[in-house]
Design an enzyme around this catalytic site. Structure first.
Site, short mmCIF file in Angstrom:
data_model
loop_
_atom_site.label_atom_id
_atom_site.label_comp_id
_atom_site.label_asym_id
_atom_site.label_seq_id
_atom_site.Cartn_x
_atom_site.Cartn_y
_atom_site.Cartn_z
N TYR A 1 -36.63 -47.77 32.88
CA TYR A 1 -36.74 -46.95 34.52
C TYR A 1 -37.33 -47.66 35.45
O TYR A 1 -37.10 -47.78 36.61
CB TYR A 1 -37.54 -45.64 34.07
CG TYR A 1 -37.93 -44.33 34.65
CD1 TYR A 1 -35.65 -43.90 34.83
CD2 TYR A 1 -38.48 -44.25 35.60
CE1 TYR A 1 -36.00 -42.97 36.15
CE2 TYR A 1 -38.29 -43.04 36.09
CZ TYR A 1 -37.30 -42.56 36.14
OH TYR A 1 -37.41 -41.17 37.07
N ARG B 1 -40.92 -48.61 28.69
CA ARG B 1 -41.04 -47.82 29.62
C ARG B 1 -40.41 -48.31 31.52
O ARG B 1 -39.69 -47.83 31.99
CB ARG B 1 -41.68 -47.31 30.60
CG ARG B 1 -42.35 -45.71 29.63
CD ARG B 1 -44.05 -45.92 30.51
NE ARG B 1 -43.84 -44.21 31.36
CZ ARG B 1 -43.74 -42.84 31.51
NH1 ARG B 1 -44.54 -42.72 30.47
NH2 ARG B 1 -44.13 -41.99 32.15
N1 NAD Z 1 -37.54 -34.38 38.33
C1 NAD Z 1 -38.59 -35.58 38.62
O1 NAD Z 1 -39.62 -35.23 38.10
C2 NAD Z 1 -38.33 -37.43 38.70
C3 NAD Z 1 -39.32 -38.14 39.47
C4 NAD Z 1 -39.26 -38.62 40.02
C5 NAD Z 1 -37.60 -39.38 40.04
N2 NAD Z 1 -36.88 -38.56 40.01
C6 NAD Z 1 -35.48 -39.35 40.14
O2 NAD Z 1 -34.97 -37.62 40.77
C7 NAD Z 1 -33.20 -38.02 40.11
C8 NAD Z 1 -33.29 -36.72 39.61
O3 NAD Z 1 -33.97 -36.61 38.37
P1 NAD Z 1 -33.80 -34.87 37.31
O4 NAD Z 1 -35.35 -34.67 37.31
O5 NAD Z 1 -32.53 -34.54 38.01
O6 NAD Z 1 -33.19 -35.43 36.61
P2 NAD Z 1 -31.96 -35.03 35.35
O7 NAD Z 1 -31.70 -35.58 33.96
O8 NAD Z 1 -31.98 -33.59 35.29
O9 NAD Z 1 -30.71 -35.59 36.74
C9 NAD Z 1 -30.09 -36.42 36.12
C10 NAD Z 1 -28.73 -36.79 36.42
O10 NAD Z 1 -28.31 -37.88 36.59
C11 NAD Z 1 -26.78 -37.97 35.54
N3 NAD Z 1 -26.98 -39.34 35.26
C12 NAD Z 1 -27.70 -40.79 34.16
N4 NAD Z 1 -26.86 -41.00 34.20
C13 NAD Z 1 -25.59 -41.51 34.91
C14 NAD Z 1 -24.29 -41.84 35.06
N5 NAD Z 1 -24.41 -43.68 34.80
N6 NAD Z 1 -23.93 -41.75 35.93
C15 NAD Z 1 -23.38 -40.85 36.21
N7 NAD Z 1 -24.27 -39.37 36.29
C16 NAD Z 1 -26.00 -40.29 35.70
C17 NAD Z 1 -26.94 -36.84 34.80
O11 NAD Z 1 -25.82 -36.92 33.99
C18 NAD Z 1 -27.93 -35.66 35.28
O12 NAD Z 1 -26.42 -34.93 35.92
C19 NAD Z 1 -32.91 -38.87 39.34
O13 NAD Z 1 -33.14 -40.37 39.68
C20 NAD Z 1 -35.11 -39.44 38.64
O14 NAD Z 1 -35.44 -40.46 38.56
C21 NAD Z 1 -37.09 -37.29 39.08
O1 UDX Z 2 -44.39 -32.33 25.45
C1 UDX Z 2 -45.57 -33.61 26.26
C2 UDX Z 2 -45.22 -33.97 26.97
C3 UDX Z 2 -45.46 -34.63 27.85
N1 UDX Z 2 -46.90 -34.90 27.73
C4 UDX Z 2 -47.65 -35.88 28.50
O2 UDX Z 2 -48.11 -35.06 29.53
C5 UDX Z 2 -47.19 -36.33 30.93
C6 UDX Z 2 -46.17 -36.76 31.44
O3 UDX Z 2 -44.84 -36.79 30.68
P1 UDX Z 2 -43.34 -36.40 31.39
O4 UDX Z 2 -42.61 -36.55 30.14
O5 UDX Z 2 -44.01 -35.08 31.93
O6 UDX Z 2 -42.81 -37.17 32.57
P2 UDX Z 2 -43.89 -38.53 33.48
O7 UDX Z 2 -44.90 -38.42 34.47
O8 UDX Z 2 -44.68 -39.41 32.69
O9 UDX Z 2 -42.70 -39.10 33.44
C7 UDX Z 2 -42.04 -38.90 34.36
O10 UDX Z 2 -41.95 -39.24 35.41
C8 UDX Z 2 -41.26 -39.31 37.04
C9 UDX Z 2 -40.57 -39.05 37.34
O11 UDX Z 2 -39.45 -40.52 37.62
C10 UDX Z 2 -39.76 -38.94 35.76
O12 UDX Z 2 -39.69 -37.54 35.37
C11 UDX Z 2 -40.28 -39.19 34.47
O13 UDX Z 2 -40.21 -40.69 34.55
C12 UDX Z 2 -47.56 -37.58 29.96
O14 UDX Z 2 -48.82 -38.20 29.75
C13 UDX Z 2 -47.14 -37.53 29.12
O15 UDX Z 2 -47.78 -38.18 27.52
C14 UDX Z 2 -47.74 -34.34 26.65
O16 UDX Z 2 -48.50 -34.34 26.60
N2 UDX Z 2 -47.04 -32.62 26.77
#
Ligand code: NAD
Ligand code: UDX
Length: 346
Positions: A176, A173
């Site tokens: 990331y 991981r």
């Molecule tokens: N959704 C969550 O739970 C969560 C939690 C913590 C942090 N974040 C952060 O929020 C942001 C958005 O997350 P999300 O859930 O919308 O994810 P997502 O994967 O749906 O969106 C990410 C977007 O970035 C684009 N992308 C990836 N690599 C790229 C690159 N090299 N150049 C240009 N575009 C690129 C993808 O095509 C996509 O449209 C991310 O930075 C993620 O780390 C999300």
């Molecule tokens: O089918 C599944 C998928 C996931 N899980 C569990 O659900 C929990 C959450 O997993 P997810 O894959 O949804 O996301 P995580 O919390 O591990 O990571 C996320 O955290 C915050 C963000 O930065 C990213 O969106 C992502 O890295 C984990 O404990 C995983 O083991 C299941 O039990 N079943």
């Protein structure tokens, strides 16, 4: 006749002014903020774009390489005069004149960020460097969407922003987690060294409509499985916890952070904490009471607990989430049923 004569008289001092172009009155020319959203074709990014576009004074530019995002998420804005969509990879420099940058570009689902880990690091490190370089050149304020994953497998619970985290630097991981940690470091170094205006949001697990159906994250997996009547796959041990924030609350928090005076880092998330078994049971109860729940193997370094302390967000941004998990899940179910073409049976 008299009118014609007067119109034809080019020497007349009372000549009527030419009719202005209709564009002179269009909203486009009143815009006072040009905003770049990297990763704007993704899940959170596209909801953020919707909110930014609601303000008629904003122009929005999205830069995305479509790795996990899609033009479909932005289809209602394509062709709008205040909106531009650029296919662009943030690991390459980008030259645009903007006032604000929301820097989201990065795959967020563990399945996708682990798929090409070297590219994930490049996106976090080189991508953030490029966006900071742009912010420096044009004097833009930049917001980074960092993550609760900077706390790793946290030994402090709930996590507040002063906690430095417990991250494996060489694990699967790390591309990331460590990538985001370096991105935060870069943000603060540019801030201290070059005076760039920065904002850092530490986002906790966020869910809602438009998540990719095959995204691999837990909420989208469980909802798609429940709708398809497939077993809900709880990864071992099932007692690990997460705290789930509905996407509209998240977008509200991000905009408040950008518009406010605090650099952060600030946790943005919903403190309601659930084990993965509790989440599966809730999805089963709300979406498909007949569905089976099964235990499956987990992946390495899965954090055992996660819950944000949002005192700082409350105090500094006046923000707290409004939507409880039980209210957010049905909203997501509706979107998934439409996309999977499985209507609810009554
Ligand atoms: N959704 C969550 O739970 C969560 C939690 C913590 C942090 N974040 C952060 O929020 C942001 C958005 O997350 P999300 O859930 O919308 O994810 P997502 O994967 O749906 O969106 C990410 C977007 O970035 C684009 N992308 C990836 N690599 C790229 C690159 N090299 N150049 C240009 N575009 C690129 C993808 O095509 C996509 O449209 C991310 O930075 C993620 O780390 C999300
Ligand atoms: O089918 C599944 C998928 C996931 N899980 C569990 O659900 C929990 C959450 O997993 P997810 O894959 O949804 O996301 P995580 O919390 O591990 O990571 C996320 O955290 C915050 C963000 O930065 C990213 O969106 C992502 O890295 C984990 O404990 C995983 O083991 C299941 O039990 N079943």
């Amino acid at each position: 006749m008299a009118k014609e004569a007067s119109n034809g008289n080019h020497n007349s001092a009372t000549k009527a002014p030419p009719t202005p172009s209709p564009l002179r009155f269009s909203k486009y020319f009143q815009s006072n903020m040009r905003i770049l959203v990297t990763g704007g074709a993704g899940f959170i990014g596209s909801h953020l774009v919707d909110r930014l576009m609601e303000n008629e004074k904003n122009e929005v530019i999205v830069a995305d390489n479509y790795f996990t995002g899609s033009k479909d998420n932005l289809k209602k804005w394509i062709g709008h005069p205040r909106f531009e969509l650029i296919r662009h990879d943030v690991t390459e420099p980008l030259l645009v004149e903007v006032d604000q940058i929301y820097h989201l570009a990065c795959p967020a689902s563990p399945i996708f960020y682990k798929y090409n880990p070297v590219k994930t690091i490049k996106t976090n490190v080189i991508g953030t460097l490029n966006m900071l370089g742009l912010a420096k050149r044009v004097g833009a304020r930049i917001l980074l969407t960092s993550t609760s994953e900077v706390y790793g497998d946290p030994l402090v619970h709930p996590q507040d922003e002063s906690y430095w985290g417990n991250v494996n630097p060489i694990g699967v991981r790390s591309c990331y987690d460590e990538g985001k940690r370096v991105a935060e470091t870069l943000m603060f170094d540019y801030h201290r060294q070059h005076g760039i205006e920065i904002r850092i949001a530490r986002i906790f697990n966020t869910y809602g409509p438009r998540m990719n159906i095959d995204d691999g994250r837990v909420v989208s997996n469980f909802i798609a499985q429940a709708i398809r009547n497939e077993p809900l796959t709880v990864q071992a041990p099932g007692t690990q916890t997460r705290s789930f924030c509905y996407v509209s609350d998240m977008v509200d928090g991000l905009i408040r952070l950008m518009e406010g005076e605090n650099t952060g880092p600030i946790n943005i998330g919903n403190p309601g904490e659930f084990t993965m078994m509790e989440l599966a049971e809730t999805v089963k109860e709300l979406i498909n009471p007949e569905v089976e729940i099964i235990g499956v193997e987990n992946t390495p370094d899965d954090p055992r607990q996660r819950k944000p302390d949002i005192t700082k967000a409350k105090e500094l941004l006046g923000w707290e989430p409004k939507i409880k998990l039980r209210d957010g899940l049905p909203l997501m179910e509706e979107d998934f049923r439409r996309r999977l073409e499985v209507p609810r049976e009554n």
